[in-house]
Scaffold this motif. Structure first.
Motif, short mmCIF file in Angstrom:
data_model
loop_
_atom_site.label_atom_id
_atom_site.label_comp_id
_atom_site.label_asym_id
_atom_site.label_seq_id
_atom_site.Cartn_x
_atom_site.Cartn_y
_atom_site.Cartn_z
N SER A 1 -38.24 73.19 -33.80
CA SER A 1 -38.14 71.83 -34.34
C SER A 1 -37.06 71.76 -35.42
O SER A 1 -36.45 70.71 -35.63
N PHE A 2 -36.85 72.87 -36.09
CA PHE A 2 -35.82 72.92 -37.13
C PHE A 2 -34.43 73.01 -36.50
O PHE A 2 -33.47 72.39 -36.96
N ILE A 3 -34.33 73.77 -35.41
CA ILE A 3 -33.05 74.00 -34.75
C ILE A 3 -32.63 72.76 -33.94
O ILE A 3 -31.43 72.48 -33.78
N ALA A 4 -33.62 71.99 -33.48
CA ALA A 4 -33.35 70.87 -32.57
C ALA A 4 -32.31 69.90 -33.12
O ALA A 4 -31.53 69.33 -32.35
N THR A 5 -32.27 69.70 -34.44
CA THR A 5 -31.42 68.66 -35.01
C THR A 5 -30.15 69.20 -35.68
O THR A 5 -29.35 68.40 -36.17
N VAL A 6 -29.96 70.52 -35.70
CA VAL A 6 -28.84 71.04 -36.50
C VAL A 6 -27.45 70.62 -35.99
O VAL A 6 -26.51 70.54 -36.77
N ALA A 7 -27.35 70.36 -34.69
CA ALA A 7 -26.03 70.00 -34.17
C ALA A 7 -25.67 68.55 -34.49
O ALA A 7 -24.50 68.20 -34.60
N GLU A 8 -26.68 67.70 -34.67
CA GLU A 8 -26.43 66.28 -34.93
C GLU A 8 -26.44 65.97 -36.43
O GLU A 8 -25.83 65.01 -36.87
N SER A 9 -27.18 66.75 -37.20
CA SER A 9 -27.37 66.41 -38.60
C SER A 9 -26.69 67.43 -39.51
O SER A 9 -27.15 68.56 -39.65
N PRO A 10 -25.59 67.02 -40.16
CA PRO A 10 -24.91 67.93 -41.09
C PRO A 10 -25.83 68.38 -42.22
O PRO A 10 -25.72 69.51 -42.70
N ARG A 11 -26.77 67.52 -42.61
CA ARG A 11 -27.70 67.92 -43.68
C ARG A 11 -28.61 69.04 -43.21
O ARG A 11 -28.89 69.97 -43.95
N ARG A 12 -29.10 68.94 -41.95
CA ARG A 12 -29.95 70.01 -41.43
C ARG A 12 -29.17 71.31 -41.32
O ARG A 12 -29.68 72.39 -41.62
N ALA A 13 -27.91 71.19 -40.85
CA ALA A 13 -27.07 72.38 -40.74
C ALA A 13 -26.85 73.00 -42.12
O ALA A 13 -26.89 74.23 -42.27
N GLN A 14 -26.65 72.16 -43.11
CA GLN A 14 -26.45 72.64 -44.48
C GLN A 14 -27.72 73.35 -44.98
O GLN A 14 -27.65 74.41 -45.61
N MET A 15 -28.86 72.74 -44.68
CA MET A 15 -30.14 73.36 -45.07
C MET A 15 -30.28 74.72 -44.43
O MET A 15 -30.67 75.70 -45.07
#
Ligand code: C2E
Ligand code: MG
Ligand code: MG
Ligand code: MG
Length: 283
Positions: A205-219
């Motif tokens: 669930s954490f990995i699912a959004t990393v490509a779309e969300s720069p904030r998630r990738a930053q986290m």
């Protein structure tokens, strides 16, 4: 052995997940029978090194297909096993089956192959658990240092001293410990410092959004950096797209698992292509 007519009639009107208590006890009985008959299978999913794309190990995942209900999710039958005194038998069966089926592949790739084994709370807190695990490994010749016990964040959140003590014993025996489904609970990174843990597995669930969300990738990048500072390895779970794989490369997440690299499958299906690839490299 299953009361087919009853299952079929009851399951017909509702989803499979909505079995009632009576059906549950039938399911427990069927699970016990399936375990005794060797009908609980083990699938394995590759864990890859993100930079090279090469497999460094596998995770063992239990599979049970009920003769009438069809495939039962591991979440469901593992919980049933935990609640009904079958978890020791299930866990030992999965471990023994995995090491037995994977030994040819381990030897083919030079003797070392990571093996992730999921452990549930009641299983881990059984005083006989560490001895059971080390006995199976000794019997099979599987190196303890190649085994990663996967425990969930929520199990460790309960901070059962029995669980922590068991993990300490197993680490002393050479096994490694991963926090599974990391990012779904509330454990703080600072607490990680005090837990007997070697690896973080980021929940899908954490990995699912990393490509779309720069904030998630930053986290993710920040947590990967913190994990590295604490001497922990990191594995991303549920990687399905090459865009996600690109993010993992960029933020330095070393290892990954997911449909992009390979689905869970019987060990014999994995052995063919991966074994050849490794053999080719070794030649
Ligand atoms: P887990 O340990 O977090 O395992 C990862 C789950 O993600 C597996 O589900 C796997 O099939 C699935 N998965 C892998 N790659 C992808 C992907 O790219 N996308 C998506 N959407 N899913 C992916 P599975 O096999 O249904 O197992 C569910 C859970 O059941 C496991 O979660 C684990 O907690 C538990 N489990 C499975 N086998 C055992 C076992 O032998 N013992 C114990 N105690 N628990 C087990
Ligand atoms: Mg796992
Ligand atoms: Mg997980
Ligand atoms: Mg899970």
């Amino acid at each position: 052995r299953a009361d087919s007519a009853l299952y079929t009639a009851k399951a017909a009107g509702r989803g499979r997940a909505e079995l009632d208590a009576g059906e549950s006890s039938e399911l427990v009985r069927d699970l016990a029978a399936a375990l005794a008959a060797g009908e609980v299978f083990v699938h394995v999913q590759p864990v890859v090194d993100v930079a090279s794309g090469r497999m460094i190990g596998v995770e063992a995942l239990a599979r049970w297909t009920h003769p009438v209900l069809g495939p039962v999710s591991p979440e469901r039958f593992v919980a049933l096993a935990e609640q009904n005194g079958l978890i020791a038998a299930l866990g030992e069966h999965v471990l023994r089956t995995a090491v037995t089926q994977l030994t040819p592949l381990r030897l083919a790739v030079g003797g070392s192959l990571g093996l992730g084994i999921n452990v549930s709370g009641r299983e881990l807190c059984d005083p006989a658990y560490p001895q059971r695990v080390t006995a199976v490994l000794a019997e099979s010749g599987w190196p303890a240092s190649d085994v990663v016990l996967e425990v969930t964040e929520s199990l460790l959140e309960a901070q059962s001293s029995a669980a922590v003590a068991a993990l300490q014993v197993l680490r002393a025996a050479g096994l490694r410990v991963a926090i599974d489904d990391f990012g779904t609970g509330y454990s703080s990174l600072s607490r990680l410092d005090t837990l007997p843990v070697d690896i973080l597995k980021f929940d899908s669930s954490f990995i699912a959004t990393v490509a779309e969300s720069p904030r998630r990738a930053q986290m993710l990048e920040s947590i990967v950096g913190m994990a590295r500072a604490l001497g922990l390895s990191v594995v991303a779970e549920g990687v399905e797209t090459s865009a996600q794989d690109e993010v993992l490369k960029r933020v330095g997440c070393t290892y990954a698992q997911g449909y992009l690299y390979g689905r869970p499958a019987p060990a014999r299906e994995l052995a063919a292509p991966w074994g050849r690839a490794h053999a080719a490299v070794a030649d």
